[in-house]
Design a protein around this motif. Structure first.
Motif, PDB file in Angstrom:
ATOM      1  N   LEU A 179      45.681  34.622  36.021  1.00 29.37           N
ATOM      2  CA  LEU A 179      44.363  34.142  35.619  1.00 29.37           C
ATOM      3  C   LEU A 179      43.364  35.295  35.541  1.00 29.37           C
ATOM      4  CD1 LEU A 179      45.759  31.455  36.441  1.00 29.37           C
ATOM      5  CD2 LEU A 179      43.518  30.677  37.278  1.00 29.37           C
ATOM      6  N   SER A 180      42.466  35.209  34.583  1.00 33.26           N
ATOM      7  CA  SER A 180      41.392  36.187  34.471  1.00 33.26           C
ATOM      8  C   SER A 180      40.317  35.867  35.509  1.00 33.26           C
ATOM      9  CB  SER A 180      40.768  36.124  33.075  1.00 33.26           C
ATOM     10  OG  SER A 180      40.115  34.880  32.874  1.00 33.26           O
ATOM     11  N   ASN A 181      39.354  36.774  35.686  1.00 33.86           N
ATOM     12  CA  ASN A 181      38.262  36.509  36.628  1.00 33.86           C
ATOM     13  C   ASN A 181      37.506  35.249  36.257  1.00 33.86           C
ATOM     14  OD1 ASN A 181      38.882  38.751  38.141  1.00 33.86           O
ATOM     15  ND2 ASN A 181      37.313  40.056  37.238  1.00 33.86           N
ATOM     16  N   ALA A 182      37.288  35.043  34.962  1.00 40.54           N
ATOM     17  CA  ALA A 182      36.565  33.851  34.510  1.00 40.54           C
ATOM     18  C   ALA A 182      37.355  32.580  34.827  1.00 40.54           C
ATOM     19  CB  ALA A 182      36.281  33.945  33.015  1.00 40.54           C
ATOM     20  N   GLU A 183      38.668  32.637  34.626  1.00 41.35           N
ATOM     21  CA  GLU A 183      39.500  31.464  34.918  1.00 41.35           C
ATOM     22  C   GLU A 183      39.560  31.182  36.416  1.00 41.35           C
ATOM     23  OE1 GLU A 183      42.690  31.662  31.219  1.00 41.35           O
ATOM     24  OE2 GLU A 183      42.971  32.961  32.952  1.00 41.35           O
ATOM     25  N   ILE A 184      39.604  32.237  37.220  1.00 39.11           N
ATOM     26  CA  ILE A 184      39.599  32.051  38.677  1.00 39.11           C
ATOM     27  C   ILE A 184      38.282  31.444  39.123  1.00 39.11           C
ATOM     28  CG2 ILE A 184      39.648  33.254  40.909  1.00 39.11           C
ATOM     29  CD1 ILE A 184      41.526  35.311  39.596  1.00 39.11           C
ATOM     30  N   THR A 193      31.007  36.822  39.233  1.00 40.71           N
ATOM     31  CA  THR A 193      30.619  37.957  40.077  1.00 40.71           C
ATOM     32  C   THR A 193      31.238  37.842  41.460  1.00 40.71           C
ATOM     33  OG1 THR A 193      28.524  38.213  38.906  1.00 40.71           O
ATOM     34  CG2 THR A 193      28.676  39.176  41.103  1.00 40.71           C
ATOM     35  N   THR A 194      31.280  36.626  41.995  1.00 35.56           N
ATOM     36  CA  THR A 194      31.902  36.392  43.298  1.00 35.56           C
ATOM     37  C   THR A 194      33.386  36.723  43.258  1.00 35.56           C
ATOM     38  OG1 THR A 194      30.314  34.659  43.875  1.00 35.56           O
ATOM     39  CG2 THR A 194      32.404  34.643  45.053  1.00 35.56           C
ATOM     40  N   HIS A 198      35.583  39.505  45.414  1.00 37.17           N
ATOM     41  CA  HIS A 198      36.809  39.210  46.165  1.00 37.17           C
ATOM     42  C   HIS A 198      37.949  40.132  45.727  1.00 37.17           C
ATOM     43  CE1 HIS A 198      35.380  35.881  48.473  1.00 37.17           C
ATOM     44  NE2 HIS A 198      35.155  35.094  47.432  1.00 37.17           N
ATOM     45  N   VAL A 199      38.075  40.360  44.418  1.00 38.92           N
ATOM     46  CA  VAL A 199      39.135  41.242  43.921  1.00 38.92           C
ATOM     47  C   VAL A 199      38.935  42.659  44.445  1.00 38.92           C
ATOM     48  CG1 VAL A 199      40.122  42.324  41.859  1.00 38.92           C
ATOM     49  CG2 VAL A 199      39.598  39.870  41.855  1.00 38.92           C
TER      50      VAL A 199
END
Length: 228
Positions: A179-184, A193-194, A198-199
């Motif tokens: 999953l991409s950041n947006a999907e997560i 941004t959150t 985390h990443v």
């Protein structure tokens, strides 16, 4: 200018990639290699920024070539594969590749992937990652620690989970699913941004260099195995 080495045993494929990249103002094709051994030699001689590497080549395959190039730490490797489900891709990532894409990727995505990798980041095709892990991860043997290009061993991966928060484990598992950041962010109902925060914490805490290594870490820890 980003200097690129093209490594593929098919001259027509190399010619096609060269035509695509020659049209980009910030990318220069520094050389071509027809097998893995030649790719290793040319990396040492030409010092390109990125190698676009095929997996299945004569003399020395792309996995072994990637391991040698990554071990020297000067050049980053983008692996291209013909197949949506290619179990050799995980081995290539373990060898130290910075990412992988399908060979049918469009010109714009190939150029952008090269730019991403040249800046020190990683790129993983989400759909391919998801399908690879679902189909192959549960039956791929873990590589020896010396071949993980900085990723921890399976035992170390499991132990290191203890140092993560519950939310960080959730994010790690979703990264491993491709999953991409947006999907997560959508999955966890938080801001992008959150997720980026985390990443970043995961990379720091686990001592891995990029998103690709997070996928390998999650596999070793059992977070990325198929539900079946």
């Amino acid at each position: 200018m980003i200097r690129v080495l093209l490594a593929d045993d098919q001259p027509l494929v190399r010619t096609g990639f060269r035509m695509i990249l020659d049209a980009e103002p910030d990318i220069e094709v520094a050389g071509e290699a027809g097998d893995g051994a030649d790719a290793v030699r040319q990396c040492r001689a030409l010092r390109p920024d990125v190698v676009v590497m095929d997996i299945r080549m004569p003399v020395l395959d792309g996995i072994a070539a990637t391991a040698q190039i990554a071990a020297e730490g000067q050049v980053r490797v983008l692996v291209l594969t013909t197949f949506h489900l290619d179990e050799y891709v995980i081995a290539a990532l373990r060898a130290g590749a910075s990412g992988f894409l399908l060979k049918d990727v469009d010109a714009a995505k190939l150029a952008e992937a090269i730019r991403v990798i040249a800046t020190g980041n990683a790129i993983v095709d989400p759909a391919v990652t998801r399908r690879l892990l679902e189909q192959f991860a549960h039956r791929l043997p873990a590589a020896a620690p010396s071949k993980l290009a900085g990723a921890p061993s399976p035992d170390g991966a499991t132990a290191s989970l203890d140092g993560l928060t519950e939310r960080e484990v959730d994010v790690l598992a979703l990264v491993a699913r491709g999953l991409s950041n947006a999907e997560i962010a959508a999955e966890l109902v938080v801001t992008e941004t959150t997720v980026k925060t985390h990443v970043h914490h995961l990379l720091t805490k686990l001592g891995v260099r990029d998103r690709v290594q997070l996928v390998i870490f999650a596999y070793d820890a059992g977070l990325a195995r198929s539900p079946s």
